[in-house]
Design a protein around this motif. Sequence first.
Motif, mmCIF file in Angstrom:
data_model
loop_
_atom_site.group_PDB
_atom_site.id
_atom_site.type_symbol
_atom_site.label_atom_id
_atom_site.label_comp_id
_atom_site.label_asym_id
_atom_site.label_seq_id
_atom_site.Cartn_x
_atom_site.Cartn_y
_atom_site.Cartn_z
ATOM 1 N N ALA A 87 0.843 -1.199 0.000
ATOM 2 C CA ALA A 87 0.000 0.000 0.000
ATOM 3 C C ALA A 87 0.873 1.242 0.000
ATOM 4 C CB ALA A 87 -0.920 0.003 1.224
ATOM 5 N N GLY A 88 0.541 2.194 -0.861
ATOM 6 C CA GLY A 88 1.242 3.458 -0.887
ATOM 7 C C GLY A 88 2.318 3.563 -1.945
ATOM 8 N N GLY A 89 2.764 2.436 -2.469
ATOM 9 C CA GLY A 89 3.792 2.474 -3.496
ATOM 10 C C GLY A 89 5.163 2.764 -2.928
ATOM 11 N N GLY A 90 6.130 3.028 -3.838
ATOM 12 C CA GLY A 90 7.505 3.238 -3.436
ATOM 13 C C GLY A 90 7.787 4.694 -3.104
ATOM 14 N N GLY A 91 9.090 5.025 -3.100
ATOM 15 C CA GLY A 91 9.501 6.382 -2.785
ATOM 16 C C GLY A 91 10.192 6.473 -1.449
ATOM 17 N N VAL A 116 -6.619 -2.838 5.809
ATOM 18 C CA VAL A 116 -7.698 -2.836 4.814
ATOM 19 C C VAL A 116 -8.639 -1.652 4.998
ATOM 20 C CG1 VAL A 116 -7.599 -5.323 4.472
ATOM 21 C CG2 VAL A 116 -9.134 -4.398 6.215
ATOM 22 N N ASN A 117 -8.540 -0.962 6.136
ATOM 23 C CA ASN A 117 -9.369 0.233 6.343
ATOM 24 C C ASN A 117 -8.532 1.507 6.378
ATOM 25 O OD1 ASN A 117 -8.175 -0.326 8.831
ATOM 26 N ND2 ASN A 117 -9.919 0.466 10.005
ATOM 27 N N ASP A 137 0.280 3.309 4.495
ATOM 28 C CA ASP A 137 -0.767 3.109 5.499
ATOM 29 C C ASP A 137 -0.191 3.076 6.915
ATOM 30 O OD1 ASP A 137 0.473 0.644 5.204
ATOM 31 O OD2 ASP A 137 -1.376 -0.514 5.291
ATOM 32 N N THR A 138 1.123 2.906 7.044
ATOM 33 C CA THR A 138 1.765 2.868 8.356
ATOM 34 C C THR A 138 1.566 4.176 9.111
ATOM 35 O OG1 THR A 138 3.431 1.374 7.465
ATOM 36 C CG2 THR A 138 3.956 2.451 9.536
#
Length: 467
Positions: A87-91, A116-117, A137-138
């Motif tokens: 979730a969120g992709g790289g970078g 998931v939420n 999401d962290t």
Amino acid sequence: MLPEIKGLNEECGIFGVWGHQDAAQLTYYGLHSLQHRGQEGTGIVVSDGKKLRGVKGEGLVSEIFTADAMKDLNGSAAIGHVRYATAGGGGYENVQPLLFHSQTGSLALAHNGNLVNANSLKHQLEAQGSIFQTSSDTEVLAHLIRRSGFPNLNDQVKNALSMLKGAYAYLIMTENELMVALDPHGLRPLSLGCLGDAYVVASETCAFDVVGAVYIRDIMPGELLIINDKGITSERFALSTTKAICTMEYIYFSRPDSNIQGINVHTARKNMGKQLAMEALLDADVVTGVPDSSISAAIGYAEAAGIPYEMGLIKNRYVGRTFIQPSQTLREQGVKMKLSAVRGVVEGKRVVMVDDSIVRGTTSRRIVNLLKEAGAKEVHVVISSPPIKNPCFYGIDTSTKEELIASDKSVEQIRELIGADSLTFISIDGMMKALGQEGTSGYCLGCFTGNYPTEIYPDTLQYYYQK
């Protein structure tokens, strides 16, 4: 926007230590042993009891943590992370641990799993004035902790954790304590060990062996451990728990020398190979496994079938990851560079090729072609997991529903597409038997059955089931 997914990709790995003078160095070695769980980015945050400081970057552990980078990481406590972008992709901004500073103190977070939420929580938090610095999401947990109305950190963390849904193994560190949390279903592995008077926490027990720590126990679902200079305390943040450890940890993700819930991963995979031989005993000349995660299952199959095991496929360990190549042609060339068939082993032979899974089918087709180009007379494919028909929402990138070849194709159709002479998947009952279990209680099989241990939120479903 979630990342484009091309195959079965690793999760993340976390490692923490409290009470050791070489905390950063131990964390370096611990992360190195967990490198298979993520190769896109890594970071370490240390505490000297007064402040938190960290180093992180995009790349491998050995690339980021040079001698120069490590020289200022002094302290007796540390947490670290190796990342595969879910979730969120790289970078760079999404590389963990995430480190937050405020007037009341600092907080570092490392997370393995997927919420998931997360999107619905982000919308709520932004409406209340939160500004997110990352797309991970962290970061949601940090905002939930900060906005909690409870007076002390322990209650703030427990309240925040109770609002999360999905898979999460967290390390949360302040200047004077380390907190360890596992979701109420225990979807991800997380273990506690000791090294002298120091405590060590890791995603996999193989990290304990590398640093010389002794395994104590697994973290329990819904448990919050608080470790500080006074010792260790166990609390609960979830009263209702139902264990559902991810079965793919045994099949693919974890290292063979790790133990999960008291089960050695190599032994589990070898038992799956033996079970496959019982379910699909083939008339063949040689058995080979796709390096690396399928070797144990291939050895088990060969032993049970009475067919010689040979190294019919060799992995070139000095080739970059093939999925980043910009075109299909280059990706296919990358597979040939990464794997080679041994002509002297397979030429003129009927080959049983053991692999751990089939996701899109493209890699399996290429490997079958490699073996046949090397002169294999027949290639029979046996898979040590059941067909992956459904996406995973908990931190394993098993593609969208439409990309999963088994979601709408029969075993025979898949066999034709990958060019194998036969194709067999292990049965769900057989897989559980290999794990020493009767029935599926205590395990997550969502990617095989479509039955998930948690509620899945609409925006998550919309992405993974896109048409």
